[in-house]
Design a protein around this motif. Structure first.
Motif, PDB file in Angstrom:
ATOM      1  N   ASP A   7      45.402  64.292  42.881  1.00 20.17           N
ATOM      2  CA  ASP A   7      46.097  65.151  41.925  1.00 20.17           C
ATOM      3  C   ASP A   7      47.514  65.391  42.438  1.00 20.17           C
ATOM      4  O   ASP A   7      47.953  64.759  43.387  1.00 20.17           O
ATOM      5  N   SER A   8      48.228  66.311  41.827  1.00 22.43           N
ATOM      6  CA  SER A   8      49.620  66.536  42.212  1.00 22.43           C
ATOM      7  C   SER A   8      49.752  67.110  43.619  1.00 22.43           C
ATOM      8  O   SER A   8      50.747  66.875  44.294  1.00 22.43           O
ATOM      9  N   ASP A   9      48.730  67.848  44.100  1.00 18.80           N
ATOM     10  CA  ASP A   9      48.790  68.420  45.445  1.00 18.80           C
ATOM     11  C   ASP A   9      48.398  67.416  46.525  1.00 18.80           C
ATOM     12  O   ASP A   9      48.875  67.486  47.651  1.00 18.80           O
ATOM     13  N   GLU A  10      47.496  66.505  46.202  1.00 21.07           N
ATOM     14  CA  GLU A  10      47.006  65.521  47.171  1.00 21.07           C
ATOM     15  C   GLU A  10      46.948  64.152  46.500  1.00 21.07           C
ATOM     16  O   GLU A  10      46.086  63.922  45.650  1.00 21.07           O
ATOM     17  N   PRO A  11      47.863  63.242  46.855  1.00 22.67           N
ATOM     18  CA  PRO A  11      47.906  61.943  46.183  1.00 22.67           C
ATOM     19  C   PRO A  11      46.765  60.996  46.566  1.00 22.67           C
ATOM     20  O   PRO A  11      46.526  60.026  45.883  1.00 22.67           O
ATOM     21  N   ARG A  12      46.047  61.298  47.657  1.00 22.25           N
ATOM     22  CA  ARG A  12      44.948  60.432  48.082  1.00 22.25           C
ATOM     23  C   ARG A  12      43.605  61.083  47.759  1.00 22.25           C
ATOM     24  O   ARG A  12      43.474  62.297  47.750  1.00 22.25           O
ATOM     25  N   CYS A  13      42.600  60.260  47.509  1.00 19.90           N
ATOM     26  CA  CYS A  13      41.251  60.749  47.207  1.00 19.90           C
ATOM     27  C   CYS A  13      40.614  61.356  48.456  1.00 19.90           C
ATOM     28  O   CYS A  13      40.888  60.936  49.578  1.00 19.90           O
ATOM     29  N   ILE A  14      39.758  62.347  48.244  1.00 20.93           N
ATOM     30  CA  ILE A  14      38.958  62.932  49.317  1.00 20.93           C
ATOM     31  C   ILE A  14      37.498  62.607  49.011  1.00 20.93           C
ATOM     32  O   ILE A  14      37.029  62.825  47.893  1.00 20.93           O
ATOM     33  N   ASP A  15      36.785  62.069  50.008  1.00 25.88           N
ATOM     34  CA  ASP A  15      35.400  61.663  49.823  1.00 25.88           C
ATOM     35  C   ASP A  15      34.479  62.443  50.739  1.00 25.88           C
ATOM     36  O   ASP A  15      34.807  62.694  51.899  1.00 25.88           O
ATOM     37  N   LEU A  16      33.317  62.820  50.216  1.00 21.85           N
ATOM     38  CA  LEU A  16      32.220  63.329  51.020  1.00 21.85           C
ATOM     39  C   LEU A  16      31.213  62.193  51.076  1.00 21.85           C
ATOM     40  O   LEU A  16      30.637  61.800  50.054  1.00 21.85           O
ATOM     41  N   HIS A  17      31.015  61.639  52.271  1.00 19.97           N
ATOM     42  CA  HIS A  17      30.155  60.473  52.432  1.00 19.97           C
ATOM     43  C   HIS A  17      28.916  60.892  53.222  1.00 19.97           C
ATOM     44  O   HIS A  17      29.012  61.251  54.390  1.00 19.97           O
ATOM     45  N   PHE A  18      27.757  60.867  52.558  1.00 17.96           N
ATOM     46  CA  PHE A  18      26.497  61.268  53.171  1.00 17.96           C
ATOM     47  C   PHE A  18      25.724  60.023  53.569  1.00 17.96           C
ATOM     48  O   PHE A  18      25.629  59.086  52.785  1.00 17.96           O
TER      49      PHE A  18
END
Length: 101
Positions: A7-18
């Motif tokens: 999004d506009s605050d964070e250009p990179r994706c954040i993943d939760l990987h289980f």
């Protein structure tokens, strides 16, 4: 894996990987979840849902948001910062946080 798109605050994706998931009780959408260890009661719920053999080698995690809580019983969780493609791969991700049973 759960992925937060950029999004506009964070250009990179954040993943939760289980990894090594034995049970999960999740909703369809989470806004700014806080990942923390589950309570004894939440662990009991997950163990009742789990496949045989799940136990002390698994961690109970809770994804807490204003709209509800999701639960995961797994062996490892990693929080990753990836690329800008919401359907991209994990290979180029940076590990922000990791926890294992």
């Amino acid at each position: 894996m759960l992925r937060a798109t950029s999004d506009s605050d964070e250009p990179r994706c954040i993943d939760l990987h289980f990894e090594g998931v034995a049970a999960a009780q999740l909703g369809t959408r989470y806004v700014a979840p806080e990942v923390c260890l589950g309570t004894d009661e939440e662990r009991a719920v997950l163990e009742a849902l789990a496949q045989p053999g799940a136990g002390p080698r698994h961690i109970a995690l809770a994804l807490r948001t204003e709209t509800g809580t999701g639960l995961v019983l797994c062996r490892r969780v990693r929080v990753l910062r990836g690329g800008t493609d919401p359907f991209g791969e994990l290979e180029d991700s940076d590990v922000l946080w990791s926890h294992r049973a």
